[in-house]
Design an enzyme around this catalytic site. Structure first.
Site, PDB file in Angstrom:
ATOM      1  N   CYS A   1       2.386 -17.068 -93.932  1.00  0.00           N
ATOM      2  CA  CYS A   1       3.783 -16.341 -93.766  1.00  0.00           C
ATOM      3  C   CYS A   1       4.203 -16.289 -95.007  1.00  0.00           C
ATOM      4  CB  CYS A   1       4.585 -17.282 -92.844  1.00  0.00           C
ATOM      5  SG  CYS A   1       6.277 -16.763 -92.778  1.00  0.00           S
TER       6      CYS A   1
ATOM      7  N   HIS B   1       7.166 -16.318 -96.208  1.00  0.00           N
ATOM      8  CA  HIS B   1       8.107 -17.365 -96.380  1.00  0.00           C
ATOM      9  C   HIS B   1       8.037 -18.409 -96.779  1.00  0.00           C
ATOM     10  CE1 HIS B   1      10.756 -14.657 -93.924  1.00  0.00           C
ATOM     11  NE2 HIS B   1      11.964 -15.235 -94.285  1.00  0.00           N
TER      12      HIS B   1
ATOM     13  N   CYS C   1       4.937  -9.076 -95.138  1.00  0.00           N
ATOM     14  CA  CYS C   1       5.329 -10.005 -93.979  1.00  0.00           C
ATOM     15  C   CYS C   1       4.062 -10.071 -93.229  1.00  0.00           C
ATOM     16  CB  CYS C   1       6.047  -9.197 -93.354  1.00  0.00           C
ATOM     17  SG  CYS C   1       6.715 -10.053 -91.734  1.00  0.00           S
TER      18      CYS C   1
ATOM     19  N   GLU D   1      15.567 -19.554 -94.093  1.00  0.00           N
ATOM     20  CA  GLU D   1      16.491 -18.459 -94.148  1.00  0.00           C
ATOM     21  C   GLU D   1      18.204 -19.004 -94.218  1.00  0.00           C
ATOM     22  OE1 GLU D   1      16.470 -14.903 -94.381  1.00  0.00           O
ATOM     23  OE2 GLU D   1      14.477 -14.511 -94.589  1.00  0.00           O
TER      24      GLU D   1
ATOM     25  N   ASP E   1       9.937  -6.992 -95.893  1.00  0.00           N
ATOM     26  CA  ASP E   1       9.788  -8.374 -95.167  1.00  0.00           C
ATOM     27  C   ASP E   1      10.947  -8.359 -93.984  1.00  0.00           C
ATOM     28  OD1 ASP E   1       8.662 -10.939 -94.298  1.00  0.00           O
ATOM     29  OD2 ASP E   1      10.081 -11.725 -95.463  1.00  0.00           O
ATOM     30  N   SER E   2      11.030  -9.334 -93.194  1.00  0.00           N
ATOM     31  CA  SER E   2      11.849  -9.728 -92.160  1.00  0.00           C
ATOM     32  C   SER E   2      13.096 -10.455 -93.052  1.00  0.00           C
ATOM     33  CB  SER E   2      11.371 -10.633 -91.203  1.00  0.00           C
ATOM     34  OG  SER E   2      10.812 -11.855 -91.715  1.00  0.00           O
TER      35      SER E   2
HETATM   36  N1  DGL Z   1       7.727 -13.607 -93.467  1.00  0.00           N
HETATM   37  C1  DGL Z   1       7.049 -13.244 -92.380  1.00  0.00           C
HETATM   38  C2  DGL Z   1       5.673 -13.406 -92.416  1.00  0.00           C
HETATM   39  O1  DGL Z   1       5.094 -13.458 -93.380  1.00  0.00           O
HETATM   40  C3  DGL Z   1       7.970 -13.333 -91.327  1.00  0.00           C
HETATM   41  C4  DGL Z   1       8.659 -14.547 -90.891  1.00  0.00           C
HETATM   42  C5  DGL Z   1       9.347 -14.234 -89.438  1.00  0.00           C
HETATM   43  O2  DGL Z   1      10.336 -13.311 -89.435  1.00  0.00           O
HETATM   44  O3  DGL Z   1       9.309 -14.732 -88.607  1.00  0.00           O
HETATM   45  O4  DGL Z   1       5.035 -13.555 -91.082  1.00  0.00           O
END
Ligand code: DGL
Length: 264
Positions: A184, A186, A72, A151, A9-10
């Site tokens: 997402c 997150h 992600c 984050e 993931d990011s």
């Molecule tokens: N967790 C990520 C997603 O599912 C990326 C969020 C991001 O880096 O903007 O899209």
């Protein structure tokens, strides 16, 4: 087969998927990569997302993983097809599992997807859902403030979260969906707050559980399941300093995590 599963993931978001894989497949080892240096991905261009994702995928492949989960949505929307064509190793994303889960959950055939700017603009959920059931209407809402909020250190307190949700989601309250997809990875970190915000009548779902089920299917199909005897320690890698990764990871996975910083 004692090789690990690579989860990417990011940032911290993919931990929500990793936790579900650990729960459903306790014999498996996970090597997690969080590209915190380049997070958020959601405001970036497709080429940049592909480039960053590919670097991390190559790193994980060099660590000897047996399959990769793009945990992600943004990376899945931008890079999954490209990576699947280029690499022999099984690579799965989170959008298809999330879309399938939404199709199961909706009763009035109206679904709202919350995601990054890139994911919302790409309409990737609309396509996946339409492919399976074209009676379902998908609304997309970009929430660009969510990922940096999650984050950054010290934000995850109820009042700050409530304010963020009110600022971002007010207009979506007028929509008539019965299901909200956390598009997402997150966002499950805010799941309880989002559920409270929308109230009892709306189901809030995340793709983690379904994605973990898909991992299991792929491992069975490819005969790659791990025997308990061979189990190794999970490993966590990040692409730069983060004031919050170890904290969130330790809280989310309920054990002390110390990620190793690697330069890609
Ligand atoms: N967790 C990520 C997603 O599912 C990326 C969020 C991001 O880096 O903007 O899209």
């Amino acid at each position: 087969m004692s090789r690990a599963i690579g989860v990417f993931d990011s940032g911290v978001g993919g931990l929500t998927v990793a936790r579900e894989i650990m729960r459903q497949l306790p014999n498996e080892t996970i090597y997690y990569f969080g590209d915190v240096k380049n997070c958020p991905y959601g405001d970036k261009k497709r080429e940049e997302i592909i480039e960053n994702t590919e670097k991390a995928v190559k790193f994980l492949i060099n660590q000897g993983v047996k399959m990769i989960v793009l945990a992600c949505n943004t990376a899945t929307a931008a890079a999954l097809d490209y990576l699947q064509q280029k690499y022999d190793i099984p690579i799965i994303g989170v959008v298809q599992p999330g879309a399938r889960r939404a199709i199961q959950a909706t009763e009035n055939n109206k679904v709202l997807v919350l995601g990054t700017k890139f994911t919302a603009n790409s309409k990737v959920y609309d396509r996946e859902v339409e492919h399976i059931n074209s009676n379902i209407i998908v609304y997309d809402k970009a929430c660009p403030a969510f990922c940096p909020f999650i984050e950054a250190e010290g934000n995850l307190i109820p009042d700050a979260t409530k304010k963020l949700l009110e600022e971002t989601l007010t207009e979506t309250k007028n929509l008539d969906m019965d299901t909200v997809v956390l598009g997402c990875t997150h966002y499950p970190i805010l799941k309880k707050d989002i559920e409270k915000y929308y109230g009892d009548k709306i189901k809030v779902i995340s793709s983690g559980r379904e994605a973990a089920r898909e991992v299991s299917t792929v491992l069975t199909y490819e005969k790659l399941h791990q025997k308990k005897l061979n189990k190794k320690e999970h490993k966590f890698f990040i692409s730069g300093y983060s004031d919050n990764f170890d904290n969130i990871a330790s809280k989310w996975l309920k054990k002390s995590i110390k990620a190793e910083i690697v330069e890609l």
